[in-house]
Design an enzyme around this catalytic site. Structure first.
Site, mmCIF file in Angstrom:
data_model
loop_
_atom_site.group_PDB
_atom_site.id
_atom_site.type_symbol
_atom_site.label_atom_id
_atom_site.label_comp_id
_atom_site.label_asym_id
_atom_site.label_seq_id
_atom_site.Cartn_x
_atom_site.Cartn_y
_atom_site.Cartn_z
ATOM 1 N N CYS A 1 -30.266 6.052 8.129
ATOM 2 C CA CYS A 1 -29.342 6.108 9.268
ATOM 3 C C CYS A 1 -27.997 5.494 8.905
ATOM 4 O O CYS A 1 -27.885 4.723 7.958
ATOM 5 C CB CYS A 1 -29.911 5.331 10.435
ATOM 6 S SG CYS A 1 -31.554 5.835 10.898
ATOM 7 N N ARG B 1 -25.345 10.090 3.600
ATOM 8 C CA ARG B 1 -26.596 9.326 3.597
ATOM 9 C C ARG B 1 -27.792 10.185 3.988
ATOM 10 O O ARG B 1 -28.932 9.765 3.835
ATOM 11 C CB ARG B 1 -26.478 8.151 4.586
ATOM 12 C CG ARG B 1 -25.446 7.145 4.176
ATOM 13 C CD ARG B 1 -25.019 6.286 5.334
ATOM 14 N NE ARG B 1 -25.990 5.276 5.695
ATOM 15 C CZ ARG B 1 -26.052 4.066 5.164
ATOM 16 N NH1 ARG B 1 -25.196 3.729 4.233
ATOM 17 N NH2 ARG B 1 -26.942 3.186 5.543
ATOM 18 N N TRP C 1 -31.656 9.280 10.483
ATOM 19 C CA TRP C 1 -32.627 9.822 9.519
ATOM 20 C C TRP C 1 -33.975 9.424 10.097
ATOM 21 O O TRP C 1 -34.332 8.252 10.113
ATOM 22 C CB TRP C 1 -32.368 9.194 8.140
ATOM 23 C CG TRP C 1 -33.455 9.357 7.138
ATOM 24 C CD1 TRP C 1 -34.445 8.468 6.860
ATOM 25 C CD2 TRP C 1 -33.651 10.452 6.240
ATOM 26 N NE1 TRP C 1 -35.241 8.947 5.850
ATOM 27 C CE2 TRP C 1 -34.790 10.152 5.456
ATOM 28 C CE3 TRP C 1 -32.978 11.657 6.029
ATOM 29 C CZ2 TRP C 1 -35.259 11.023 4.464
ATOM 30 C CZ3 TRP C 1 -33.448 12.508 5.050
ATOM 31 C CH2 TRP C 1 -34.568 12.194 4.283
ATOM 32 N N ASN D 1 -29.991 0.752 12.650
ATOM 33 C CA ASN D 1 -30.419 1.253 11.348
ATOM 34 C C ASN D 1 -31.465 0.268 10.840
ATOM 35 O O ASN D 1 -31.229 -0.939 10.863
ATOM 36 C CB ASN D 1 -29.179 1.287 10.443
ATOM 37 C CG ASN D 1 -29.493 1.720 9.033
ATOM 38 O OD1 ASN D 1 -30.589 2.182 8.759
ATOM 39 N ND2 ASN D 1 -28.528 1.577 8.152
ATOM 40 N N GLU E 1 -43.665 10.163 -16.730
ATOM 41 C CA GLU E 1 -42.504 10.136 -15.829
ATOM 42 C C GLU E 1 -41.248 9.680 -16.583
ATOM 43 O O GLU E 1 -40.159 10.204 -16.350
ATOM 44 C CB GLU E 1 -42.810 9.238 -14.622
ATOM 45 C CG GLU E 1 -41.677 9.047 -13.631
ATOM 46 C CD GLU E 1 -41.150 10.328 -12.994
ATOM 47 O OE1 GLU E 1 -41.767 11.401 -13.123
ATOM 48 O OE2 GLU E 1 -40.059 10.259 -12.389
ATOM 49 N N LYS F 1 -37.911 11.982 -16.823
ATOM 50 C CA LYS F 1 -36.568 11.507 -16.432
ATOM 51 C C LYS F 1 -35.578 11.754 -17.560
ATOM 52 O O LYS F 1 -34.458 12.190 -17.349
ATOM 53 C CB LYS F 1 -36.625 10.020 -16.147
ATOM 54 C CG LYS F 1 -36.549 9.361 -14.851
ATOM 55 C CD LYS F 1 -36.316 9.994 -13.561
ATOM 56 C CE LYS F 1 -36.959 11.296 -13.254
ATOM 57 N NZ LYS F 1 -37.629 11.470 -12.031
ATOM 58 N N GLU G 1 -34.789 15.608 -17.951
ATOM 59 C CA GLU G 1 -33.997 16.293 -16.921
ATOM 60 C C GLU G 1 -32.543 15.851 -16.860
ATOM 61 O O GLU G 1 -31.686 16.662 -16.518
ATOM 62 C CB GLU G 1 -34.664 16.229 -15.542
ATOM 63 C CG GLU G 1 -34.846 14.873 -14.941
ATOM 64 C CD GLU G 1 -35.514 14.946 -13.559
ATOM 65 O OE1 GLU G 1 -36.122 13.958 -13.170
ATOM 66 O OE2 GLU G 1 -35.414 15.971 -12.874
ATOM 67 N N HIS H 1 -54.667 12.669 -32.577
ATOM 68 C CA HIS H 1 -55.298 13.984 -32.473
ATOM 69 C C HIS H 1 -54.270 15.110 -32.581
ATOM 70 O O HIS H 1 -54.571 16.244 -32.192
ATOM 71 C CB HIS H 1 -56.084 14.078 -31.165
ATOM 72 C CG HIS H 1 -57.159 13.046 -31.059
ATOM 73 N ND1 HIS H 1 -58.294 13.082 -31.847
ATOM 74 C CD2 HIS H 1 -57.252 11.905 -30.324
ATOM 75 C CE1 HIS H 1 -59.047 12.023 -31.569
ATOM 76 N NE2 HIS H 1 -58.432 11.290 -30.651
ATOM 77 N N LYS I 1 -32.786 19.977 -5.969
ATOM 78 C CA LYS I 1 -33.462 18.827 -5.349
ATOM 79 C C LYS I 1 -34.754 19.265 -4.656
ATOM 80 O O LYS I 1 -35.773 18.601 -4.751
ATOM 81 C CB LYS I 1 -32.510 18.165 -4.344
ATOM 82 C CG LYS I 1 -33.036 16.882 -3.755
ATOM 83 C CD LYS I 1 -33.052 15.755 -4.772
ATOM 84 C CE LYS I 1 -33.787 14.532 -4.317
ATOM 85 N NZ LYS I 1 -34.211 13.684 -5.438
HETATM 86 O O1 M6R Z 1 -40.064 17.216 -3.160
HETATM 87 P P1 M6R Z 1 -41.207 17.144 -4.116
HETATM 88 O O2 M6R Z 1 -41.658 15.743 -4.374
HETATM 89 O O3 M6R Z 1 -42.359 18.020 -3.713
HETATM 90 O O4 M6R Z 1 -40.635 17.722 -5.458
HETATM 91 C C1 M6R Z 1 -41.462 17.952 -6.564
HETATM 92 C C2 M6R Z 1 -40.642 18.072 -7.817
HETATM 93 O O5 M6R Z 1 -39.810 19.199 -7.772
HETATM 94 C C3 M6R Z 1 -39.788 16.813 -8.048
HETATM 95 O O6 M6R Z 1 -40.602 15.692 -8.079
HETATM 96 C C4 M6R Z 1 -39.018 16.895 -9.390
HETATM 97 O O7 M6R Z 1 -39.924 16.890 -10.446
HETATM 98 C C5 M6R Z 1 -38.075 15.681 -9.463
HETATM 99 N N1 M6R Z 1 -36.815 15.999 -8.857
HETATM 100 C C6 M6R Z 1 -37.847 15.218 -10.846
HETATM 101 O O8 M6R Z 1 -37.049 14.099 -10.876
#
Ligand code: M6R
Length: 590
Positions: free
Chosen positions: A2, A27, A73, A99, A463, A467, A470, A486, A585
């Site tokens: 918010c 935001r 929000w 908020n 993960e 990161k 990407e 292996h 996103k």
């Molecule tokens: O909105 P979601 O969590 O379902 O999205 C799944 C993936 O597209 C998302 O986690 C994507 O891998 C990330 N943006 C990576 O940082």
């Protein structure tokens, strides 16, 4: 998240206040509202974007030289007009924007209802104008009544209050939610963030937790929680508007990483709700997680936790592969869907199928999103909107929900207590940013990276690698430590950076021994481990943590350092980490 604005001018306030609230659109929000005070409280609000609501009800068409406004929000209650702020007292003399999250709102609402107050929304916020009304009816002025009210609140708040009885002022207060004051010779302002007021003034006072403010047209009084006036420094802001939206950070991703300790606190406040949901589950003897991308990695940590702490057979299915596994679901399977957006097409499709035969739970960040409408139960992660494409704070909030879920399912009070220590431990990771920058500079030209972990920390390796891929476009792989020999060991050569996750705990020896094998083949070792571990003294780069960060809680902390590492390599390579190429996103296509 918010956003709030409050504004006192010597002219009609509506155009300025709407211009200000628009500056908080970044935001993320789902509804908007404004209230002004004349001889009465005037309110206009609606669900949707500012432009949509304005087209429909003409937000600017409201009289008054003092006003408050809000972009919401949704957290408690769907994004509807009724739940949009401002909220008012029964007598309509008091109006509030807020908020934050009031954790004890249910008890307070019940108490107020028993005293005859009636509520119009499902929000936690609405108890605030009613409490202020109660204390004003007992003979207190607006300032004192606001102080008495916030003394009753458990949780976080930044709020602004107007009242017809004292129509020349706005009262504000903050605790664990941002609130700043803008001062100028043509009026004074309150806002959640600096961009809201930059068109009016560059002179800002930053409020601290538990401070209360009385804003008048020519005067600003800042007080401590006992209403003693305090002196505050006025800071002159020299950010450009784009920088201001990012809170002074160069990118949203960095801002969102810095928000993680607060997000963890906010998500921990869901603990009692999670306990309540857990008590409603039917009998189950198997758990399936379904998710994509980063949410899939959070699910994998859930699998390790449930298998080790609850001994319930658990599996994790990529939502895009769900159709090949759906036939074994039954009414004794609990299927957990994890998605920050709640709009991922693969996840929604899988949920629609799973709910026909199994009980379903969704762990989601966006209130009212498609997934929340399909699942039997919903737990909200309290990350607020995430603008950077790379998931950072939403991931940590998913993990906190999963840990809380497991702790409540296993009635493990000790684990719940440990979770409350995490925000402070994550602050330490963030304070290390400068050291991580140095490591990032060193490895920015690498072509490949490996991330190695074991047990709960294997998903962190995945993960960390995701990161890096990407936002830096460097090829990266995550592996469980014992799996290297292996096959992947063949790829290790002189100088290749390998990130080893080495917290203390039962998997330490296995991970350490396998990392030794990699090192012997010339890899550059970047080790995340305990500050007391002398066996890692001579590695190439070390990121060390407090000894209490053992392998059970390391996933909640190490990832922040890995996010920072990817972020700084991205910046070193002159890539915009907020908008990586080819990625969106929300992935709303299959
Ligand atoms: O909105 P979601 O969590 O379902 O999205 C799944 C993936 O597209 C998302 O986690 C994507 O891998 C990330 N943006 C990576 O940082």
């Amino acid at each position: 998240m918010c956003g709030i604005v409050g504004c006192i001018l010597n002219k009609e306030v509506a155009p300025t206040i709407i211009d200000s609230i628009k500056k908080l659109e970044y935001r993320g929000y789902d509804s908007v509202g404004i209230a002004t005070v004349t001889d009465k409280i005037n309110v206009k609000k609606g669900s949707g974007k500012i432009k949509e609501v304005d087209d429909e009800i003409h937000l600017e068409d409201i009289d008054g030289k003092i006003g408050i406004a809000h972009v919401r929000w949704a957290t408690h209650g769907n994004p509807t007009k009724e739940n949009a702020h401002p909220h008012c007292s029964c007598d309509n003399k008091i109006s509030v924007v807020h908020n934050g999250i009031i954790e004890n709102y249910k008890e307070l609402r019940l108490e107020l209802q028993q005293e005859g107050h009636t509520f119009k929304s499902e929000t936690d916020t609405e108890i605030i104008p009613h409490l202020i009304e109660k204390y004003m009816n007992e003979g207190n002025d607006l300032l004192k009544s606001t102080q008495l009210t916030i003394n009753r609140l458990i949780g976080s708040y930044a709020l602004a209050v107007i009242c017809t009885e004292e129509p020349d002022k706005i009262i504000g207060a903050r605790k664990e939610s941002p609130l700043i004051v803008g001062v100028s010779d043509h009026g004074n302002f309150l806002a959640s963030d600096v961009p809201a007021i930059l068109n009016e003034t560059r002179n800002v006072i930053y409020l601290e937790d538990n401070e209360i403010i009385q804003l008048e047209k020519d005067n600003v009084i800042i007080m401590d929680k006992d209403l003693n006036p305090i002196e505050k420094e006025i800071v002159e802001i020299d950010w450009d508007p784009e920088m201001a939206e990012k809170g002074g950070f160069d990118h949203f991703m960095l801002k969102e990483i810095y928000e993680e300790p607060q997000v963890i606190k906010d998500t921990l406040s869901e603990s009692s709700k999670i306990k309540e949901i857990v008590s409603k589950f039917k009998n189950f003897n198997r758990i399936c997680f379904v998710a994509c991308g980063t949410s899939y990695h959070a699910s994998l940590i859930g699998e390790y936790l449930i298998e080790t702490q609850l001994h319930i057979p658990t599996e994790v299915i990529l939502a895009s592969e769900f159709e090949y596994f759906q036939n074994t679901l039954d009414d004794h399977t609990l299927v957990i869907f994890i998605t920050q957006s709640g709009e991922t097409a693969d996840t929604i499709n899988a949920l629609k199928v799973a709910k026909q035969v199994s009980e379903t739970l969704a762990i989601v960040n966006v209130v009212g999103s498609s997934v929340t409408r399909e699942a039997h139960h919903v737990i909200y992660t309290r990350a607020g909107p995430e603008i950077g494409v790379a998931a950072t704070k939403t991931y940590i909030s998913q993990l906190i929900c999963i840990y809380l879920l497991v702790a409540h399912l296993s009635e493990n009070e000790e684990l719940i207590e440990r979770l409350y220590t995490i925000p402070e431990l994550t602050e330490e990771s963030i304070e290390r940013e400068e050291d991580i920058k140095i490591i990032a500079k060193k490895y920015k030209t690498a072509k490949d990276f490996f991330y190695i972990g074991s047990g709960f920390n294997y998903p962190t390796a995945l993960e960390g690698a995701l990161k890096l891929k990407e936002i830096t476009y460097i090829h990266a792989e995550g592996y469980p430590a014992g799996e290297l020999k292996h096959g992947p060991l063949a790829l290790i050569e002189d100088g290749i950076p390998v990130v080893g996750l080495l917290p203390p705990g039962p998997s330490y020896s296995k991970t350490f021994n396998n990392l030794q094998e990699i090192r012997a083949r010339g890899a550059h070792m970047i080790i995340l481990g305990s500050e007391e571990d002398t066996k890692i003294d001579d590695v190439h780069d070390k990121i060390v943590f407090n000894q209490i960060v053992d392998e059970l809680i390391a996933p909640l902390i190490y990832i922040i350092d890995l996010q920072l590492l990817s972020y700084h390599i991205s910046v070193e390579k002159d890539i915009d980490p907020d908008k990586p190429k080819n990625l969106a996103k929300s992935v709303t296509v299959v």
